[in-house]
Design an enzyme around this catalytic site. Structure first.
Site, PDB file in Angstrom:
ATOM      1  N   THR B 146      56.440  46.186  59.156  1.00 17.76           N
ATOM      2  CA  THR B 146      55.903  44.874  59.141  1.00 17.76           C
ATOM      3  C   THR B 146      57.428  44.100  59.213  1.00 17.76           C
ATOM      4  OG1 THR B 146      56.157  44.979  56.712  1.00 17.76           O
ATOM      5  CG2 THR B 146      53.930  44.771  57.670  1.00 17.76           C
ATOM      6  N   LYS B 168      56.366  52.740  54.923  1.00 12.40           N
ATOM      7  CA  LYS B 168      56.858  51.529  55.428  1.00 12.40           C
ATOM      8  C   LYS B 168      56.903  50.706  54.167  1.00 12.40           C
ATOM      9  CE  LYS B 168      55.074  47.820  55.360  1.00 12.40           C
ATOM     10  NZ  LYS B 168      55.262  46.428  54.684  1.00 12.40           N
ATOM     11  N   THR B 179      55.246  47.077  48.210  1.00  7.51           N
ATOM     12  CA  THR B 179      54.293  46.712  49.327  1.00  7.51           C
ATOM     13  C   THR B 179      54.841  47.777  50.201  1.00  7.51           C
ATOM     14  OG1 THR B 179      54.868  44.559  49.356  1.00  7.51           O
ATOM     15  CG2 THR B 179      54.009  45.347  51.410  1.00  7.51           C
ATOM     16  N   GLU B 259      64.604  43.652  52.833  1.00  6.18           N
ATOM     17  CA  GLU B 259      64.758  42.418  53.470  1.00  6.18           C
ATOM     18  C   GLU B 259      66.056  41.782  53.231  1.00  6.18           C
ATOM     19  OE1 GLU B 259      60.135  41.231  53.900  1.00  6.18           O
ATOM     20  OE2 GLU B 259      61.331  40.438  52.503  1.00  6.18           O
ATOM     21  N   ASN B 378      61.983  35.473  53.690  1.00 13.17           N
ATOM     22  CA  ASN B 378      60.853  35.076  52.733  1.00 13.17           C
ATOM     23  C   ASN B 378      60.355  33.685  52.604  1.00 13.17           C
ATOM     24  OD1 ASN B 378      59.828  37.681  52.097  1.00 13.17           O
ATOM     25  ND2 ASN B 378      62.063  38.169  51.361  1.00 13.17           N
ATOM     26  N   SER B 383      54.510  30.912  57.707  1.00 10.15           N
ATOM     27  CA  SER B 383      54.495  29.763  58.219  1.00 10.15           C
ATOM     28  C   SER B 383      55.191  29.903  59.614  1.00 10.15           C
ATOM     29  CB  SER B 383      55.144  28.617  57.595  1.00 10.15           C
ATOM     30  OG  SER B 383      56.515  28.988  57.039  1.00 10.15           O
TER      31      SER B 383
END
Lengths: 383, 383
Positions: B146, B168, B179, B259, B378, B383
């Site tokens: 992702t 992942k 996640t 991230e 994040n 959006s």
């Protein structure tokens, strides 16, 4: 509106040279009586700064004549020498004011692990004692600021008496009290045992329901001092309300000025089985970095609310939890609800409501968003 | 090195059109046997995605013939319709492969609260079944990404058998599993009960000791499949070590690709009274936003380590805790230690050692720094 709103108090705030910036860094609050009843609540962090260790002992006797507060250094993790620094500060203040060191509380805030510049502090204490004034509250509120961008004061009026206060705190702000120093004063006539109960009740629903960044400080201190100068013995319920109102006002100001924040977020949990469940669920959400980043990005990403709710042990059925963001029920019964595009997140205030459908209790916890500004401010704090 | 390193496995990774980007988003892993023993561990989040609810049931029987994994959508908080989507996916895969849906595990990752595009997924499943290959592991690893920036695979060799895996995960990465989707395969001959014990042991000291951002996912799944194709029944200790090695390798890759991260941080707690204490203290530090911001800023701000340690219930005396950052004991016995300017934080790897002086146990938890990149990524995820 400040710690000198109530009769019987004087205060001062001056630049003692503790901060390299030269900004005000030393505050003194004096209770001229006739009474000197006091109560305090302190950080629940097991690593306690020297001033917390000192002031906890002072408050055990329930009598405080003066409070010395410095910014520019937390005097935490400074060992026996740091404790001696606090002791010396209390003794010097007592000598200047003609009282006993055992009645002088000390509060410090700033970087952990650095000794305070005692020459500057003790010299500044003389200056501050000379500057004490019945309108000195705002100056004191300014002198305790660290990364705060505004001084924080509040006031409430009872029948014939006043409750006023000041606070500082912008980072390391979390339940169990935060990097915050708070002094609340009143001219009501109240015994220290009552003050203690009133302060704990007020803190539980105000400062303990603020969670800016999930980090618990070594220095948190909230003091409530009563001079009795109004000669009014207050109605217990009214007094509780007045103290809670001042604490709530200050708590909201702390979150509103949190480091880097662009959103003031209230997370309300309704229809919980117990108030404890409501608080637990609200805090799980207010501690979610992902939720807080989404708020910064004006993104009504309710999946991040649900995933935080799911980490708690509160009573709820995942298929019957609903979530509203700014009034739009984007999640109904654990699934997709109303159109997320209806949510307007452009303003600073955000209201998240989580309906657990598990009972009749509720609670609200206040937090803010997680922003690049927070990261920048805290990646360069001590260096 | 991947899920097809071990004999008896084929895999594929293709672009089914689930992701708007057109990147690969559907992976299929098939165990051709002769054995089909399997074990799985899943998120402890009470809000569980449909594929987790499904796969937990499949794994109860201890037999898995195939695993379907999709990125581009978590299929979490999607209600009964979302569960039917997962069921349909398993049935379609079973029909294509000539097996039973009850032996098909399903994993999904992506945004919560959105239904999957089932036409694209089911159509892609046919393509994936036609693309299955004994060297398809790397393609499968790519298709489950992702916000990952690199595909993550690992491999370990036992005596006559192989353990390989893929993973992942880049955000919502915390204890209780993250996640993350992980599939580990082996051609060793191992019963499902043994696989279950081995997988739980391995996860406890690898995936459960990774805490990137403190956020627990709704979709975490770790599967271990054994084909028996090597015809080797492994030595139990050697097999445990091989599985743990692959899980540890994948766990470190997850944190390394977290991230926005610019630092890989190992927080080691030594001389703890119990291993649980060591893990609790390490996790308190790895969850501190302030500590993680300091690391981003190359700031050896050990006060933020101490203040996090102080929030735990582990056995320690605050006056006897010491902290080293990259080998420099900046805090000794709860106070100022060696010169913090000696700490070199310019590299990517950071080692924090916390000596509790309370016993003989130790543990390490891996995390990363908190950066503006994390916030940016994040705040614009959905959006």
């Amino acid at each position: 509106m400040s710690v000198t709103s109530a009769k019987g108090f004087r205060a001062a705030g001056i630049a003692a040279g503790i901060k390299a910036s030269g900004n005000p860094d030393l505050a003194l609050v004096v209770n001229d009586g006739p009474h000197h009843a006091a109560a305090g609540v302190f950080t629940s962090n097991r690593v306690k700064a020297a001033p917390v260790q000192w002031s906890e002992q002072v408050l055990k006797a329930g009598t405080v004549t003066a409070v010395v507060l410095n910014s520019g250094g937390a005097n935490a993790c400074t060992g026996p020498a740091g404790f001696q620094d606090t002791h010396k500060t209390a003794e010097e203040a007592a000598a200047l004011l003609g009282t006993s060191a055992a009645e002088v509380a000390v509060c410090s805030t700033g970087l952990i692990g650095v000794r305070l510049p005692m020459d500057a502090l003790l010299s500044g204490l003389k200056t501050a004692a000379g500057a004490l004034a019945a309108d000195g509250g705002p100056a004191a509120a300014t002198a305790i600021m660290t990364t705060d961008t505004v001084a924080k004061t509040a006031e409430a009026h009872g029948t014939g008496y006043v409750v006023g206060g000041m606070a500082k705190g912008a980072g390391m702000l979390a339940p169990g009290l935060a990097t915050m120093l708070v002094v609340v004063t009143t001219d009501a006539v109240v015994e220290s045992d009552t003050l203690d109960a009133v302060l704990r009740n007020a803190a539980e629903v105000t400062f303990d329901r603020v969670d800016s960044d999930g980090c618990m400080s070594t220095n948190d201190t909230v003091l409530l001092l009563a001079s009795g100068a109004s000669e009014i013995t207050p109605d217990p319920a009214e007094f509780q309300n007045a103290v809670t109102e001042v604490c709530a006002d200050l708590a909201r100001q702390l979150v509103g000025d949190a480091e880097g924040a662009t959103k003031d977020i209230a997370v309300e949990v309704v229809h919980a089985a117990t108030e404890q469940d409501a608080v637990q669920v609200a805090k799980a959400v207010t501690r979610s970095n992902l939720f807080k980043c989404a708020m910064y990005g004006n993104d009504p990403n309710w999946g991040r609310v649900l995933s935080a709710v799911g980490t708690t042990e509160a009573a709820f059925d995942p298929d019957h939890v609903s979530v509203a963001i700014n009034g739009v029920w984007v999640c109904r019964d654990g699934g997709v609800g109303d159109d997320r595009d209806l949510v307007d997140l452009t303003g600073r205030d955000v209201q998240v409501t989580i309906d657990l459908a598990a009972g009749g209790e509720s609670a609200t916890v206040w937090t803010n968003d997680l922003t690049p500004g927070y990261v920048h401010e805290n990646s360069a704090y001590s260096s």
